[in-house]
Structures are given as structure tokens and as C-alpha cells.
Design an enzyme around this catalytic site. Structure first.
Site, PDB file in Angstrom:
ATOM      1  N   LYS A 137      30.202  -0.424  88.901  1.00 20.66           N
ATOM      2  CA  LYS A 137      29.434  -1.657  88.742  1.00 20.66           C
ATOM      3  C   LYS A 137      28.664  -1.716  87.426  1.00 20.66           C
ATOM      4  O   LYS A 137      28.331  -2.810  86.957  1.00 20.66           O
ATOM      5  CB  LYS A 137      28.477  -1.843  89.927  1.00 20.66           C
ATOM      6  N   TYR A 167      36.437  -0.121 107.545  1.00 20.76           N
ATOM      7  CA  TYR A 167      35.630   0.017 106.336  1.00 20.76           C
ATOM      8  C   TYR A 167      34.472   0.984 106.572  1.00 20.76           C
ATOM      9  O   TYR A 167      33.757   0.880 107.572  1.00 20.76           O
ATOM     10  CB  TYR A 167      35.084  -1.362 105.918  1.00 20.76           C
ATOM     11  N   TYR A 207      34.909   4.775  99.107  1.00 20.14           N
ATOM     12  CA  TYR A 207      35.874   4.193  98.165  1.00 20.14           C
ATOM     13  C   TYR A 207      36.774   5.264  97.520  1.00 20.14           C
ATOM     14  O   TYR A 207      37.973   5.328  97.810  1.00 20.14           O
ATOM     15  CB  TYR A 207      35.143   3.398  97.075  1.00 20.14           C
TER      16      TYR A 207
HETATM   17  C1  LIG Z   1      32.450   3.221  94.429  1.00 23.70           C
HETATM   18  C2  LIG Z   1      33.255   1.982  94.473  1.00 23.70           C
HETATM   19  N1  LIG Z   1      34.560   2.036  94.162  1.00 23.70           N
HETATM   20  C3  LIG Z   1      35.347   0.941  94.200  1.00 23.70           C
HETATM   21  C4  LIG Z   1      34.851  -0.290  94.574  1.00 23.70           C
HETATM   22  C5  LIG Z   1      35.768  -1.463  94.593  1.00 23.70           C
HETATM   23  O1  LIG Z   1      35.601  -2.249  93.451  1.00 23.70           O
HETATM   24  P1  LIG Z   1      35.810  -3.829  93.550  1.00 23.70           P
HETATM   25  O2  LIG Z   1      34.788  -4.331  94.519  1.00 23.70           O
HETATM   26  O3  LIG Z   1      35.603  -4.290  92.163  1.00 23.70           O
HETATM   27  O4  LIG Z   1      37.174  -4.077  94.066  1.00 23.70           O
HETATM   28  C6  LIG Z   1      33.492  -0.394  94.903  1.00 23.70           C
HETATM   29  C7  LIG Z   1      32.968  -1.712  95.333  1.00 23.70           C
HETATM   30  O5  LIG Z   1      32.068  -1.891  96.018  1.00 23.70           O
HETATM   31  C8  LIG Z   1      32.677   0.760  94.858  1.00 23.70           C
HETATM   32  O6  LIG Z   1      31.373   0.711  95.169  1.00 23.70           O
END
Ligand SMILES: Cc1ncc(COP(=O)(O)O)c(C=O)c1O
Length: 330
Positions: free
Chosen positions: A49, A260, A286
Site C-alpha cells: 500500500k 478470507y 495474503y
Molecule cells: C499484504 C497484502 N498483499 C496483497 C494485497 C492485495 O492487493 P490488492 O488489494 O491491491 O489486490 C493486500 C491488500 O489488502 C495486502 O494487504
């Protein structure tokens, strides 16, 4: 293209390292593995982010706003980094978080507190309404809110990942390395949109795979279209001629486990494997899931031995400290 002229507020330590994972590559019997360390972007413990927020906060400041408003899960990395970006830019931060405020904040939530963000706790179905109401209330108080949608995934935010792809191409050129596949976790789509658009702009020839973190098959049907739409908004924002369609976007599904943010064997094994082979820490939601999927695909021989696969580590490690019980479970 006019990225250099767009409003940008510097937040991230760039370029992030591009490293080899020799012990993992050997242990898994090939392909060659590389890792792009966006866990090292540096803003309040790093993550993807920071790249998006450079352009979002730049836009907020250019528009004379004084408050960032955004929303997410209780352990949202996006909220934590938005709170940090607001602090660094001298802005206020209002976070809309799902669920009930826990008695003891852990992980990202502890950081949200320390970073001074105001929290608004709501049940998930009320989120869209709260994202409308709260800015109105702030305006009525004379404040100037800048609303960042969930995950910072719009054309402005995705610009950060176009820049990231240009950065990666520079690193590959300098080191003489070639990449056949790039894989990372995808959720609100901004990271993938920027990477896909950046790949097209720079002429990257490898394949890009977004690993779906949180969409089941039905919901995920329109996801490619959503990513393409964000990429096209981004192309318009940065003044690129290219346009993408849903067939340009590749999303890998089938690794949702129990849902999730529910840690299962896939994430537990992937986190231990990366930590014990390479001393690199993944997150439980993630990068842990995305890397677990990559390991599974390697074991299923989806990549040739002589190919090179880049795993894009998108950060999120602070959430580990809210998942001790699940991670220690066998
Ligand atoms: C650590 C991490 N990786 C990947 C993502 C996924 O990215 P995006 O939301 O841009 O698809 C997020 C999103 O919240 C995240 O916090």
C-alpha cells in the site's frame, strides 16, 4: 505518459530489493525463484500500500484535503499504512473497520492506535453507507476529507504499481536476469492492475498471475473485468495509450481454503518454509496464501525447471502477531 508530473507524496523506500531464493528453489527442485521485497517498502513495517498511497496522498494534498478516510478489515494492512501515510503528511485519518473493537488491539490494529487514527467500528454490510455518511459528517464540521476506497485500488493508486513494474524492469536489465512468471496475491485489484498495465507499457514478456485471496468462483467471475477497469482508469490518469480487456488479466483461483483470512495448512506450511529456508517472513492472509499456492503449483509441475518465477512479496507481516494461535496449531 506523464507519471513524473502527477502529484506524488514520497512514502516508500524504493527500489525494493530483488533477491534470489536459492535454498527454496533447490528444495523444491526448480524452477529458479526470485522475490521482489515489497514487504520492505518501509512505511510502518512495509507492504504494497505504500506504493499506492504515494499517489493517493499526493492527490489528496493537491486537492487541499486535510483528512484521509478509508475502510477495511480489523487486520487491514491498507488501513495501517494509510494511518502512517496520514501521520507523515500531517493529515488526520479516519478508519472504518469491520466488526467489534477488541479489548486488546493486536497486529495491525495496535499500529493503527499508535499511529493515531480514529476508528469507527461497523458491521460489514454497513460499510458502503458509512463510507458515504462519514465524509458528509466531516464536511459538515468544516473538514476536507479525501476518501480512499477499500485497498486504495483505483486508477490513482494503481499508478504506484506501474512505477513498480518500471522499477522491476530496470532491476532485471541491470542484473541481466529474465523472468518467465510473476505471481502475487490479488484482492481489491489495484496491485494487479498496475502490474499488468506496467508490464504492457514496458514490454515485459513474462506471464502475470494474480492469486485470488478472497473471492470464491461466483464472485470472482467479474474480477478480471474489475482489474482491467482499474488498469484502464490508471492508463487514462497517467496518459498512456494502452487499454486492457478482461482476457488480458490472469487470475488463479482455488486456494481460498476455509475463506478470507482463515489460516489453514497451506499458509502454515508456506510461512514456515519461507522462514526456515530463506529467513523471510510472510503474512498469514495474503503473501502466505499466495506463496502456498505457488509451492503447490511448483509441486504440480506447472512451471518448467529451467524457468524463472518471481514471487512478489506484498507485505502484511504485522498481522502475524494477531494469528499466533492459528499459526502454532499443527
Ligand atoms: C499484504 C497484502 N498483499 C496483497 C494485497 C492485495 O492487493 P490488492 O488489494 O491491491 O489486490 C493486500 C491488500 O489488502 C495486502 O494487504
Amino acid at each position: 505518459m506523464h507519471i513524473a508530473k502527477l502529484p506524488r507524496f514520497l512514502l516508500a523506500q524504493l527500489p525494493t530489493p530483488l533477491e534470489k531464493l536459492p535454498r527454496l528453489s533447490q528444495g523444491l527442485g526448480g524452477p529458479e525463484l526470485l522475490i521482489k521485497r515489497d514487504d520492505q517498502t518501509g512505511l510502518a513495517l512495509g507492504g504494497n500500500k505504500a506504493r499506492k498511497l504515494e499517489f493517493l496522498v499526493g492527490d489528496a494534498l493537491a486537492k487541499g484535503c486535510d483528512t484521509l478516510v478509508t475502510a477495511g478489515a480489523a487486520q487491514s494492512n491498507h488501513c495501517r499504512q494509510t494511518a502512517a501515510a496520514a501521520a507523515k503528511a500531517g493529515l488526520k485519518c479516519e478508519l472504518i473497520l469491520n466488526g467489534k473493537k477488541p479489548a486488546l488491539p493486536e497486529g495491525n490494529l495496535l499500529l493503527d492506535e499508535l499511529l493515531g487514527a480514529t476508528q469507527h467500528w461497523i458491521e460489514r454490510p454497513q460499510r458502503a453507507a458509512k463510507l458515504q455518511e462519514l465524509p458528509e459528517q466531516l464536511r459538515a464540521q468544516g473538514r476536507k476529507p479525501y476518501v480512499i476506497g477499500v485497498g486504495g485500488s483505483n486508477g490513482v493508486g494503481a499508478t504506484g504499481y506501474v512505477v513498480a513494474m518500471i522499477e522491476l524492469m530496470d532491476q532485471l536489465r541491470t542484473s541481466g536476469q529474465h523472468v518467465d512468471h510473476v505471481l502475487f496475491g490479488t484482492s481489491s485489484g489495484g496491485t494487479q492492475a498496475g502490474i499488468e498495465l506496467g508490464a504492457r507499457i514496458t514490454g515485459f514478456t513474462g506471464k502475470i498471475h494474480g492469486l485470488s485471496i478472497d473471492k470464491d468462483d461466483e464472485e470472482a467471475e467479474d474480477y478480471e473485468l474489475e482489474v482491467a477497469d482499474i488498469a484502464n482508469d490508471c492508463a487514462a490518469y497517467i496518459g498512456a495509450e494502452v487499454r486492457l480487456s478482461r482476457s488480458d488479466i490472469s487470475v488463479v483461483r482455488g486456494y481460498m481454503g476455509q475463506g478470507y483470512a482463515v489460516v489453514g495448512d497451506l499458509e502454515r506450511e508456506a510461512i514456515r518454509l519461507m522462514a526456515r529456508c530463506e529467513g523471510i517472513v510472510l503474512d498469514p492472509v495474503y503473501a502466505g496464501r499466495a506463496f502456498g499456492a505457488l509451492v503447490d503449483l511448483i509441486r504440480k509441475r506447472r512451471f518448467r525447471r529451467e524457468e524463472t518465477v518471481l514471487f512478489w512479496h506484498t507485505g502484511g507481516a504485522p498481522a502475524l502477531f494477531a494469528y499466533a494461535r492459528e499459526l502454532l496449531q499443527r
